[in-house]
Motif scaffolding. Sequence first.
Motif, PDB file in Angstrom:
ATOM      1  N   CYS A  77      -3.364  10.564  24.713  1.00  0.00           N
ATOM      2  CA  CYS A  77      -2.838  11.450  25.750  1.00  0.00           C
ATOM      3  C   CYS A  77      -3.042  10.857  27.137  1.00  0.00           C
ATOM      4  N   SER A  78      -3.750   9.758  27.231  1.00  0.00           N
ATOM      5  CA  SER A  78      -4.110   9.207  28.536  1.00  0.00           C
ATOM      6  C   SER A  78      -4.471   7.739  28.386  1.00  0.00           C
ATOM      7  N   ALA A  79      -4.542   7.045  29.538  1.00  0.00           N
ATOM      8  CA  ALA A  79      -4.949   5.642  29.524  1.00  0.00           C
ATOM      9  C   ALA A  79      -6.363   5.501  28.957  1.00  0.00           C
ATOM     10  N   GLU A  80      -7.178   6.519  29.194  1.00  0.00           N
ATOM     11  CA  GLU A  80      -8.545   6.497  28.666  1.00  0.00           C
ATOM     12  C   GLU A  80      -8.506   6.434  27.135  1.00  0.00           C
ATOM     13  N   HIS A  81      -7.666   7.254  26.544  1.00  0.00           N
ATOM     14  CA  HIS A  81      -7.509   7.216  25.088  1.00  0.00           C
ATOM     15  C   HIS A  81      -6.998   5.850  24.634  1.00  0.00           C
ATOM     16  N   VAL A  82      -6.013   5.314  25.386  1.00  0.00           N
ATOM     17  CA  VAL A  82      -5.439   4.021  25.010  1.00  0.00           C
ATOM     18  C   VAL A  82      -6.508   2.939  25.057  1.00  0.00           C
ATOM     19  N   MET A  83      -7.320   2.954  26.116  1.00  0.00           N
ATOM     20  CA  MET A  83      -8.377   1.946  26.240  1.00  0.00           C
ATOM     21  C   MET A  83      -9.349   2.068  25.069  1.00  0.00           C
ATOM     22  N   ALA A  84      -9.657   3.310  24.697  1.00  0.00           N
ATOM     23  CA  ALA A  84     -10.610   3.524  23.598  1.00  0.00           C
ATOM     24  C   ALA A  84     -10.046   2.992  22.286  1.00  0.00           C
ATOM     25  N   ASP A  85      -8.757   3.216  22.059  1.00  0.00           N
ATOM     26  CA  ASP A  85      -8.179   2.845  20.766  1.00  0.00           C
ATOM     27  C   ASP A  85      -7.723   1.393  20.723  1.00  0.00           C
ATOM     28  N   ALA A  86      -7.143   0.910  21.831  1.00  0.00           N
ATOM     29  CA  ALA A  86      -6.647  -0.466  21.848  1.00  0.00           C
ATOM     30  C   ALA A  86      -7.793  -1.415  22.128  1.00  0.00           C
ATOM     31  N   GLY A  87      -8.844  -0.880  22.726  1.00  0.00           N
ATOM     32  CA  GLY A  87      -9.987  -1.720  23.094  1.00  0.00           C
ATOM     33  C   GLY A  87     -10.627  -2.377  21.888  1.00  0.00           C
ATOM     34  N   ARG A  88     -10.369  -1.816  20.704  1.00  0.00           N
ATOM     35  CA  ARG A  88     -11.054  -2.328  19.521  1.00  0.00           C
ATOM     36  C   ARG A  88     -10.916  -3.831  19.351  1.00  0.00           C
ATOM     37  N   ILE A  89      -9.662  -4.332  19.544  1.00  0.00           N
ATOM     38  CA  ILE A  89      -9.457  -5.777  19.384  1.00  0.00           C
ATOM     39  C   ILE A  89     -10.346  -6.557  20.326  1.00  0.00           C
ATOM     40  N   GLY A  90     -10.246  -6.234  21.608  1.00  0.00           N
ATOM     41  CA  GLY A  90     -11.026  -6.960  22.599  1.00  0.00           C
ATOM     42  C   GLY A  90     -12.506  -6.855  22.319  1.00  0.00           C
ATOM     43  N   VAL A  91     -12.943  -5.640  22.027  1.00  0.00           N
ATOM     44  CA  VAL A  91     -14.361  -5.406  21.786  1.00  0.00           C
ATOM     45  C   VAL A  91     -14.841  -6.213  20.589  1.00  0.00           C
ATOM     46  N   ASP A  92     -14.070  -6.161  19.520  1.00  0.00           N
ATOM     47  CA  ASP A  92     -14.452  -6.902  18.321  1.00  0.00           C
ATOM     48  C   ASP A  92     -14.585  -8.387  18.595  1.00  0.00           C
ATOM     49  N   ALA A  93     -13.582  -8.925  19.304  1.00  0.00           N
ATOM     50  CA  ALA A  93     -13.591 -10.352  19.595  1.00  0.00           C
ATOM     51  C   ALA A  93     -14.828 -10.713  20.404  1.00  0.00           C
ATOM     52  N   THR A  94     -15.146  -9.869  21.390  1.00  0.00           N
ATOM     53  CA  THR A  94     -16.302 -10.133  22.226  1.00  0.00           C
ATOM     54  C   THR A  94     -17.571 -10.082  21.401  1.00  0.00           C
ATOM     55  N   THR A  95     -17.696  -9.034  20.620  1.00  0.00           N
ATOM     56  CA  THR A  95     -18.877  -8.885  19.789  1.00  0.00           C
ATOM     57  C   THR A  95     -19.059 -10.105  18.915  1.00  0.00           C
ATOM     58  N   ARG A  96     -17.941 -10.504  18.311  1.00  0.00           N
ATOM     59  CA  ARG A  96     -18.028 -11.652  17.413  1.00  0.00           C
ATOM     60  C   ARG A  96     -18.531 -12.891  18.137  1.00  0.00           C
ATOM     61  N   SER A  97     -18.012 -13.148  19.354  1.00  0.00           N
ATOM     62  CA  SER A  97     -18.392 -14.388  20.013  1.00  0.00           C
ATOM     63  C   SER A  97     -19.820 -14.319  20.559  1.00  0.00           C
ATOM     64  N   ASP A  98     -20.427 -13.128  20.529  1.00  0.00           N
ATOM     65  CA  ASP A  98     -21.828 -13.016  20.941  1.00  0.00           C
ATOM     66  C   ASP A  98     -22.780 -13.240  19.779  1.00  0.00           C
ATOM     67  N   GLU A  99     -22.249 -13.203  18.582  1.00  0.00           N
ATOM     68  CA  GLU A  99     -23.113 -13.321  17.417  1.00  0.00           C
ATOM     69  C   GLU A  99     -23.564 -14.756  17.230  1.00  0.00           C
ATOM     70  N   PRO A 100     -24.824 -14.957  16.862  1.00  0.00           N
ATOM     71  CA  PRO A 100     -25.322 -16.315  16.705  1.00  0.00           C
ATOM     72  C   PRO A 100     -24.785 -16.990  15.444  1.00  0.00           C
ATOM     73  N   ALA A 101     -24.779 -16.311  14.320  1.00  0.00           N
ATOM     74  CA  ALA A 101     -24.378 -16.960  13.072  1.00  0.00           C
ATOM     75  C   ALA A 101     -22.894 -16.772  12.821  1.00  0.00           C
ATOM     76  N   ARG A 102     -22.251 -17.856  12.368  1.00  0.00           N
ATOM     77  CA  ARG A 102     -20.813 -17.806  12.118  1.00  0.00           C
ATOM     78  C   ARG A 102     -20.555 -17.913  10.637  1.00  0.00           C
ATOM     79  N   SER A 103     -19.485 -17.331  10.205  1.00  0.00           N
ATOM     80  CA  SER A 103     -19.145 -17.422   8.803  1.00  0.00           C
ATOM     81  C   SER A 103     -17.684 -17.798   8.674  1.00  0.00           C
ATOM     82  N   THR A 104     -17.401 -18.622   7.685  1.00  0.00           N
ATOM     83  CA  THR A 104     -16.004 -18.960   7.422  1.00  0.00           C
ATOM     84  C   THR A 104     -15.390 -17.986   6.423  1.00  0.00           C
TER      85      THR A 104
END
Lengths: 373, 373
Positions: B285-312
């Motif tokens: 219903c709002s940009a706030e909602h969009v940021m919350a729902d679309a943010g997942r991609i960005g957030v996930d990517a960021t979280t992943r690149s902060d993690e020390p161990a990588r997996s293939t």
Amino acid sequence: MIDDVRLARAYLLRVAEPPAPEVVSLVADLGPVRAAELVRAGKAAIDETAARRHLDFATKDLEQAAIRQARLVIPEDGEWPGWQLLALANAAARDVPGLTEPLGLWVRGEARLDELVDEAVAVVGARAATSYGEQVAAEIAYDLAQRSVTVVSGAAYGIDGSAHRGALRAGGATIAVLACGVDVAYPVGHTDLLVRIIGQGAVVSEYPPGTRPAKHRFLVRNRLIAALAGGTVVVEAGRRSGSRNTAATTSALGRPLMAVPGPVTSAMSVGCHDLLRTAGATAVCSAEHVMADAGRIGVDATTRSDEPARSTDGLDRVMLRVHEELPSRGGLSAERIAVGSGVPLSRVRALLPELELLGLVQKCEAGWCRGTG
Amino acid sequence: MIDDVRLARAYLLRVAEPPAPEVVSLVADLGPVRAAELVRAGKAAIDETAARRHLDFATKDLEQAAIRQARLVIPEDGEWPGWQLLALANAAARDVPGLTEPLGLWVRGEARLDELVDEAVAVVGARAATSYGEQVAAEIAYDLAQRSVTVVSGAAYGIDGSAHRGALRAGGATIAVLACGVDVAYPVGHTDLLVRIIGQGAVVSEYPPGTRPAKHRFLVRNRLIAALAGGTVVVEAGRRSGSRNTAATTSALGRPLMAVPGPVTSAMSVGCHDLLRTAGATAVCSAEHVMADAGRIGVDATTRSDEPARSTDGLDRVMLRVHEELPSRGGLSAERIAVGSGVPLSRVRALLPELELLGLVQKCEAGWCRGTG
């Protein structure tokens, strides 16, 4: 015997303000007659009944009700909607606070209550509804009623009233669950509407005749709207609408929760959109959508009873005790099952129909026997 | 070398009508220069190029583009939005028909394309929008732009135009992806709007300068809107709106799909409600909602690149081949990785940035080496 039980439940409904978990639990353990004796003597459920236990109005309440064409429906009656209300007992067993089964239901209207709620959907929403919301509520209720679905609501101004009117206009059945006595016309502006509802369906309440509405009673009442219906549709709701409470109960009972979308610019749709975003509600725009989403319960139950093999997986402890009491051959009366299993008779009587729906027991000459699968 | 590659891609964009899966696959296997040679000689991708392979306008197209302040951005360029468009290559690899990566993108606008789409959301919808839809699209776009999110849309009348205008009004960036040449003002009534979009963002197309819009090109174009954005919001859509196509692509790419609720009485919201009911879209219903729902991609990517161990784990076969080619110590150039792994160079170049985002590889003096985790 039945009269003793009815009198006991009428007494308890008068002295224990719902949801009264202690009294409900006492009745489940000892049966209504013994529970009423202990309460009357001041020996049990003191906190919940101390203020009113001297009000022995059971006979008077039943007489008064009869004059108003009202009756007290109790779990021991054939028309008790045991399957629907069982969800409350299960929820209470899972320690969901406040979600107790009612001790009985005062009813005005000629139809059998169990038949009325056999296929029923709650249509609820804001009192301060917009004309958009009222129009949609009336249309969905009209179309549901045309499909022989009973529309359950709370008789309030706004969405509730529109839902009842839509069902009535289609010549269908509708149930108003009140937060006051079934003989109290509330809200006053819906006096005529309530009369028409009684004519085509039922007005239902756990509050004794003459009880005035009170704010807390609306929240307590909402659990009955959610439990009597196979699913709940919220048509319009503000940010802090009371319908949010009915919605939460619907989900707690494991029933389908539906919300009607509206303009994101409308304050009266904020609650609906929040239910879509955060409460797992499905978006419904028509009775067709509602049937598709609320139909799940009925469909599942049907599917289950068509299956040949039955499993007791997923039964709770008390249901298992009832089921295991049945011999592999022959049958037992509910009384014998109660004695043998140690589960109170009233509880046994409430559980047997559910076990029957699951195909785990069936009626037989002796009373009940194991399902043949 | 880069000029040869750019000329080859310009030639192929002229002679192969997107999505041209055979040509895209040929380029992935042999590189653009060799692929163009084979196409020009009539020795490959005959069906997709026979009608136009004589049109050797690459130099002319690049010159013409330069005059219009347009440029051809290709996968070999630093500003190529490889991470975003990789989803198309992956989708094509999963045999989703038509979801090919573009061979290049004609761009008007000064900003780097990769930076523009770093945080981007598509806001799309019906051309025959209501004033409600246009208002909501403009408000959401305005609020997204204020939060530095680029608004991607299709420059059409109705929702698209309102989305672009909302972003421009906030002084933010917006991208119009066209189904015609970037020098073609379509729709004519948006001529001024397109000029303003170029000034604050970019107009993008895979069609060579001068290409006229055609019905089939809108559908093909829609995959680029979905791919360049981190998620797609459908504001209004009729039952058979073209936005449904963008929505389906968004889901096929694994990106968040969002829909704005509206009155159930509005034909222009039918498509949105259908996306909520049947396509797994979330209600926003709002940009706030969009940021919350679309943010997942960005957030996930960021979280992943902060993690020390990588997996293939979860890498597809081709990515594994690229990753495994890297020695445990020291680095390799992309060319060496291509030769060693047998994965085409252009594909290696597209995959390395993704592996980098996953923390599995990193840039080093020799080119690329394994991530240190």
